[in-house]
Design a protein around this motif. Structure first.
Motif, PDB file in Angstrom:
ATOM      1  N   PRO A   1       0.813  -1.233   0.000  1.00  0.00           N
ATOM      2  CA  PRO A   1       0.000   0.000   0.000  1.00  0.00           C
ATOM      3  C   PRO A   1       0.841   1.275   0.000  1.00  0.00           C
ATOM      4  CG  PRO A   1      -0.856  -1.591   1.583  1.00  0.00           C
ATOM      5  CD  PRO A   1       0.451  -2.139   1.092  1.00  0.00           C
ATOM      6  N   LEU A   2       1.973   1.285   0.710  1.00  0.00           N
ATOM      7  CA  LEU A   2       2.805   2.492   0.776  1.00  0.00           C
ATOM      8  C   LEU A   2       3.363   2.855  -0.602  1.00  0.00           C
ATOM      9  CD1 LEU A   2       4.836   1.794   4.054  1.00  0.00           C
ATOM     10  CD2 LEU A   2       2.812   3.242   3.774  1.00  0.00           C
ATOM     11  N   ILE A   3       3.636   1.843  -1.432  1.00  0.00           N
ATOM     12  CA  ILE A   3       4.168   2.087  -2.776  1.00  0.00           C
ATOM     13  C   ILE A   3       3.043   2.384  -3.761  1.00  0.00           C
ATOM     14  CG2 ILE A   3       5.470   1.085  -4.696  1.00  0.00           C
ATOM     15  CD1 ILE A   3       7.012  -0.595  -2.698  1.00  0.00           C
ATOM     16  N   ASN A   4       1.962   1.610  -3.672  1.00  0.00           N
ATOM     17  CA  ASN A   4       0.879   1.752  -4.653  1.00  0.00           C
ATOM     18  C   ASN A   4       0.049   3.005  -4.454  1.00  0.00           C
ATOM     19  OD1 ASN A   4       1.686  -0.711  -5.731  1.00  0.00           O
ATOM     20  ND2 ASN A   4       0.319  -1.883  -4.411  1.00  0.00           N
ATOM     21  N   ALA A   5       0.232   3.706  -3.325  1.00  0.00           N
ATOM     22  CA  ALA A   5      -0.447   4.985  -3.107  1.00  0.00           C
ATOM     23  C   ALA A   5       0.339   6.151  -3.697  1.00  0.00           C
ATOM     24  CB  ALA A   5      -0.668   5.214  -1.613  1.00  0.00           C
ATOM     25  N   LEU A   6       1.546   5.882  -4.193  1.00  0.00           N
ATOM     26  CA  LEU A   6       2.384   6.938  -4.769  1.00  0.00           C
ATOM     27  C   LEU A   6       1.946   7.245  -6.203  1.00  0.00           C
ATOM     28  CD1 LEU A   6       5.887   5.641  -3.588  1.00  0.00           C
ATOM     29  CD2 LEU A   6       4.518   7.460  -2.550  1.00  0.00           C
ATOM     30  N   PRO A   7       2.325   8.428  -6.714  1.00  0.00           N
ATOM     31  CA  PRO A   7       2.062   8.724  -8.132  1.00  0.00           C
ATOM     32  C   PRO A   7       2.783   7.719  -9.020  1.00  0.00           C
ATOM     33  CG  PRO A   7       2.715  10.711  -6.944  1.00  0.00           C
ATOM     34  CD  PRO A   7       2.961   9.560  -6.015  1.00  0.00           C
ATOM     35  N   PRO A   8       2.361   7.575 -10.278  1.00  0.00           N
ATOM     36  CA  PRO A   8       3.023   6.617 -11.179  1.00  0.00           C
ATOM     37  C   PRO A   8       4.477   6.989 -11.433  1.00  0.00           C
ATOM     38  CG  PRO A   8       1.483   8.020 -12.391  1.00  0.00           C
ATOM     39  CD  PRO A   8       1.238   8.284 -10.938  1.00  0.00           C
ATOM     40  N   ILE A   9       5.263   5.987 -11.797  1.00  0.00           N
ATOM     41  CA  ILE A   9       6.673   6.227 -12.130  1.00  0.00           C
ATOM     42  C   ILE A   9       6.733   7.011 -13.434  1.00  0.00           C
ATOM     43  CG2 ILE A   9       8.879   5.139 -12.649  1.00  0.00           C
ATOM     44  CD1 ILE A   9       7.952   2.721 -11.025  1.00  0.00           C
ATOM     45  N   ASN A  10       7.447   8.128 -13.415  1.00  0.00           N
ATOM     46  CA  ASN A  10       7.466   9.035 -14.566  1.00  0.00           C
ATOM     47  C   ASN A  10       8.536   8.656 -15.588  1.00  0.00           C
ATOM     48  OD1 ASN A  10       5.422  10.749 -13.548  1.00  0.00           O
ATOM     49  ND2 ASN A  10       6.918  11.842 -12.297  1.00  0.00           N
ATOM     50  N   SER A  11       8.213   8.888 -16.840  1.00  0.00           N
ATOM     51  CA  SER A  11       9.216   8.800 -17.907  1.00  0.00           C
ATOM     52  C   SER A  11      10.023  10.095 -17.911  1.00  0.00           C
ATOM     53  CB  SER A  11       8.527   8.611 -19.255  1.00  0.00           C
ATOM     54  OG  SER A  11       7.794   9.778 -19.602  1.00  0.00           O
ATOM     55  N   PRO A  12      11.205  10.103 -18.541  1.00  0.00           N
ATOM     56  CA  PRO A  12      11.982  11.346 -18.614  1.00  0.00           C
ATOM     57  C   PRO A  12      11.205  12.487 -19.263  1.00  0.00           C
ATOM     58  CG  PRO A  12      13.343   9.485 -19.240  1.00  0.00           C
ATOM     59  CD  PRO A  12      11.946   8.955 -19.098  1.00  0.00           C
ATOM     60  N   GLN A  13      10.390  12.185 -20.271  1.00  0.00           N
ATOM     61  CA  GLN A  13       9.621  13.238 -20.953  1.00  0.00           C
ATOM     62  C   GLN A  13       8.590  13.860 -20.009  1.00  0.00           C
ATOM     63  OE1 GLN A  13      10.082  10.138 -22.099  1.00  0.00           O
ATOM     64  NE2 GLN A  13      11.471  10.496 -23.836  1.00  0.00           N
ATOM     65  N   VAL A  14       7.908  12.999 -19.246  1.00  0.00           N
ATOM     66  CA  VAL A  14       6.914  13.509 -18.292  1.00  0.00           C
ATOM     67  C   VAL A  14       7.599  14.317 -17.192  1.00  0.00           C
ATOM     68  CG1 VAL A  14       5.214  12.819 -16.540  1.00  0.00           C
ATOM     69  CG2 VAL A  14       5.265  11.670 -18.770  1.00  0.00           C
ATOM     70  N   THR A  15       8.753  13.828 -16.739  1.00  0.00           N
ATOM     71  CA  THR A  15       9.493  14.541 -15.697  1.00  0.00           C
ATOM     72  C   THR A  15       9.905  15.930 -16.159  1.00  0.00           C
ATOM     73  OG1 THR A  15      10.352  12.468 -14.774  1.00  0.00           O
ATOM     74  CG2 THR A  15      11.545  14.475 -14.242  1.00  0.00           C
TER      75      THR A  15
ATOM     76  N   HIS B   1      -3.938   6.311   5.169  1.00  0.00           N
ATOM     77  CA  HIS B   1      -4.463   5.008   4.733  1.00  0.00           C
ATOM     78  C   HIS B   1      -5.578   4.598   5.695  1.00  0.00           C
ATOM     79  CE1 HIS B   1      -1.022   4.118   1.925  1.00  0.00           C
ATOM     80  NE2 HIS B   1      -0.424   4.992   2.738  1.00  0.00           N
ATOM     81  N   PRO B   2      -6.868   4.854   5.365  1.00  0.00           N
ATOM     82  CA  PRO B   2      -7.977   4.552   6.284  1.00  0.00           C
ATOM     83  C   PRO B   2      -8.058   3.074   6.661  1.00  0.00           C
ATOM     84  CG  PRO B   2      -8.718   5.920   4.449  1.00  0.00           C
ATOM     85  CD  PRO B   2      -7.334   5.453   4.110  1.00  0.00           C
ATOM     86  N   ASP B   3      -7.780   2.198   5.710  1.00  0.00           N
ATOM     87  CA  ASP B   3      -7.903   0.768   5.982  1.00  0.00           C
ATOM     88  C   ASP B   3      -6.880   0.282   7.008  1.00  0.00           C
ATOM     89  OD1 ASP B   3      -9.917   0.770   4.141  1.00  0.00           O
ATOM     90  OD2 ASP B   3      -8.713  -0.077   2.514  1.00  0.00           O
ATOM     91  N   TYR B   4      -5.795   1.022   7.142  1.00  0.00           N
ATOM     92  CA  TYR B   4      -4.733   0.597   8.052  1.00  0.00           C
ATOM     93  C   TYR B   4      -4.527   1.588   9.210  1.00  0.00           C
ATOM     94  CZ  TYR B   4      -3.788  -2.224   3.916  1.00  0.00           C
ATOM     95  OH  TYR B   4      -3.913  -3.080   2.836  1.00  0.00           O
ATOM     96  N   GLN B   5      -5.366   2.658   9.237  1.00  0.00           N
ATOM     97  CA  GLN B   5      -5.223   3.690  10.270  1.00  0.00           C
ATOM     98  C   GLN B   5      -3.770   4.155  10.366  1.00  0.00           C
ATOM     99  OE1 GLN B   5      -8.086   4.848  12.420  1.00  0.00           O
ATOM    100  NE2 GLN B   5      -8.857   4.010  10.491  1.00  0.00           N
ATOM    101  N   HIS B   6      -3.209   4.492   9.191  1.00  0.00           N
ATOM    102  CA  HIS B   6      -1.773   4.784   9.130  1.00  0.00           C
ATOM    103  C   HIS B   6      -1.523   6.094   8.391  1.00  0.00           C
ATOM    104  CE1 HIS B   6       2.496   3.786   9.166  1.00  0.00           C
ATOM    105  NE2 HIS B   6       2.568   4.164   7.891  1.00  0.00           N
ATOM    106  N   CYS B   7      -0.668   6.949   8.973  1.00  0.00           N
ATOM    107  CA  CYS B   7      -0.237   8.206   8.345  1.00  0.00           C
ATOM    108  C   CYS B   7       1.134   7.980   7.712  1.00  0.00           C
ATOM    109  CB  CYS B   7      -0.154   9.337   9.362  1.00  0.00           C
ATOM    110  SG  CYS B   7      -1.739   9.829  10.055  1.00  0.00           S
ATOM    111  N   GLN B   8       1.191   8.024   6.402  1.00  0.00           N
ATOM    112  CA  GLN B   8       2.439   7.815   5.664  1.00  0.00           C
ATOM    113  C   GLN B   8       3.064   9.165   5.321  1.00  0.00           C
ATOM    114  OE1 GLN B   8       1.800   6.049   1.827  1.00  0.00           O
ATOM    115  NE2 GLN B   8       3.981   6.073   1.255  1.00  0.00           N
ATOM    116  N   LEU B   9       4.346   9.347   5.670  1.00  0.00           N
ATOM    117  CA  LEU B   9       5.073  10.564   5.324  1.00  0.00           C
ATOM    118  C   LEU B   9       6.025  10.213   4.188  1.00  0.00           C
ATOM    119  CD1 LEU B   9       5.162  13.494   6.281  1.00  0.00           C
ATOM    120  CD2 LEU B   9       7.052  12.887   7.778  1.00  0.00           C
TER     121      LEU B   9
END
Length: 530
Positions: A21-35, A153-161
């Protein structure tokens, strides 16, 4: 507690990231063009603003200073590095795993005081080192802003920084850095850790343990420590203790740490090869200024950067771009982006205020001479290209020669070499010798001449012997004046020729001398301009 955005999970890009969940909640991995599109910032120049009075227009021009960011290859590389550090650091911290809370308990009972004395080196630790004004901090802040700083993350009652950026205190104090850390946590999450964990009687070791506990509790994705070179000012053992703690943090809790600093920070990683590896576990980035090639005169990135900057003109009729103006800016900035932007802004302000409404060579030169006078010694050092001169300024280019001086003093094993290799070796030996003489206090104008003379007289000697010879000559007392009773034979002076020395163009044949001067560019053909 600040209301945090709820997690929105995406499909994992690779199989290792599935079920995290900590990884899949992040924005998608960017290509150099998008970056590149994401990071680029170009201030808007409204046509209506070009006719405003000068004293108002100069306020609009200030956008150049804080709203201009031209992404380079280094920006793209840095974004990929941070993206990888965050995701790989989360692999062993899965809040959906059954043993997650048990791992938190283990962290809470870890004796960091003992671990600090023997930190390992298998860590997600990296660094971005470069001279001041090249835009390291601006680039990293722009990349970090592309991620939400905190996610709930409501399902895990967790604050991710996801990320936390902390500036190293000027005194290099461990306790001050811990205070900055808790303050940054409170600003991001609306918590009160600073009030709870920062006490006047708290020891540095106990505070470091609290930093580790809070980092694990809130799943810090990457910890960015800016101005890391301030650690070298800390009390005896403070820098080593701090570096050991960061490595421990990554080993025990798997929190990646990214150091940002000037070349002075390299001294922190040099005492042992192990500590040097610490700053390169995930790939270190040499954040240099723009470069120029000898053949073309300008690097492609510098040219693209300058052309984009040149478009930001608040004149009714824009001053056309010329290669000569680009060369002039290079001469006065040596490819440091921050100085180039400042010089362009100040030149444009002077053009508007003076009523000239265009940027010419005279305006740029006057601005550089009058308003950027404090930068002249540093720019002159970069312009010289001599490591010994650059080393006098801790915030300038990475002192690669300083990293090699110790090994350069050791005589290399003798082995047969061809003529070209021998020439390269002599050139390298000359550069190292000049750098060593500079560190000995011999002036930058004298060191090259003395080094060339010593190598010419004893080309086969090693650096130890050459330094000893020069030192011996330096310590000799001046000769007594000549008298009739003790006549001394005067030594014939020999000229010392330097690179592109015009004396070498002279020939007994006047026509040949003229052709040589014309070929070197000293003499020009006026008929072509008539």
């Amino acid at each position: 507690m600040i209301k945090l955005p709820p997690a929105e999970y995406r499909e994992a890009e690779i199989r290792e990231y599935q079920g995290h969940p900590l990884i899949n909640a992040l924005p998608p991995i960017n290509s150099p063009q998008v970056t590149a599109k994401m990071l680029a910032r170009f201030p808007n120049v409204d046509e209506a603003e070009k006719v405003l009075p000068a004293h108002i227009r100069r306020h609009a021009m200030m956008r150049i200073l804080d709203q201009f960011l031209y992404p380079t290859k280094s920006h793209l590389q840095l974004e990929q590095m941070i993206s990888g550090m965050i995701r790989r650091g989360y692999l062993s911290r899965n809040i959906a795993a059954s043993d997650y809370h048990r791992n938190l308990d283990d962290v809470a009972h870890t004796d960091f005081t003992a671990i600090l004395r023997n930190a390992g080196n298998e860590a997600l630790v990296s660094s971005v080192i470069g001279c001041s004004g090249t835009g390291k901090t601006t680039a990293i802040e722009a990349i970090l802003r592309s991620y939400p700083q905190a996610i709930y993350h409501p399902d895990y009652q967790h604050c991710q920084l996801v990320w936390l950026k902390v500036e190293c205190p000027h005194d290099g104090s461990v306790k001050s850095l811990c205070t900055h850390f808790f303050r940054a946590i409170d600003d991001a999450l609306g918590t009160d850790y600073q009030a709870l964990d920062v006490k006047s009687r708290s020891s540095a070791e106990s505070m470091l343990g609290d930093v580790a506990r809070v980092s694990a509790l809130h799943s810090v994705g990457v910890l960015v420590i800016d101005e890391i070179q301030h650690l070298e000012k800390s009390r005896s053992g403070g820098a080593a203790k701090m570096l050991n703690f960061f490595v421990t943090l990554t080993n025990v809790i798997k929190v990646p740490v990214l150091f940002i600093g000037t070349p002075k920070a390299l001294e922190l990683f040099q005492p042992t090869m192990r500590s040097a590896r610490r700053a390169a576990q995930f790939g270190s980035l040499d954040w240099g200024r723009f470069a120029r090639t000898e053949n073309t005169g300008s690097d492609e990135e510098w040219e693209r950067f300058f052309k984009r900057l040149w478009k930001l003109q608040w004149f009714e009729h824009a001053t056309p771009f010329t290669d000569e103006m680009m060369d002039l800016f290079w001469e006065y900035t040596q490819g440091i982006a921050h100085i180039a932007v400042a010089l362009f802004y100040l030149s444009q302000v002077r053009a508007v205020v003076s009523g000239r409404e265009s940027i010419d060579r005279a305006i740029v030169t006057n601005v550089y001479q009058e308003e950027l006078a404090m930068m002249h010694p540093m720019i002159a050092a970069l312009r010289s290209g001599r490591e010994a001169t650059i080393l006098q300024f801790a915030d300038l280019d990475i002192p690669r020669e300083a990293l090699r001086v110790q090994s350069a003093l050791q005589k290399a094993p003798h082995r047969p070499v061809d003529q070209r290799t021998q020439t390269d070796a002599q050139s390298s030996k000359l550069e190292r010798l000049i750098a060593i003489l500079g560190q000995m206090g011999i002036g930058e104008d004298i060191a090259p001449i003395v080094a060339e003379q010593a190598l010419e007289e004893r080309p086969d000697e090693d650096l130890f012997s050459l330094v000893a010879l020069i030192k011996k000559l330096e310590e000799k007392t001046p000769a007594q004046p000549e008298t009739k009773a003790s006549p001394q034979k005067k030594e014939k002076l020999r000229p010392v020729y330097l690179k592109d020395d015009l004396r070498l163009t002279r020939d007994d044949d006047y026509e040949a001398t003229y052709r040589n001067l014309k070929k070197s560019g000293v003499v020009i053909e006026l008929s072509a301009y008539l």
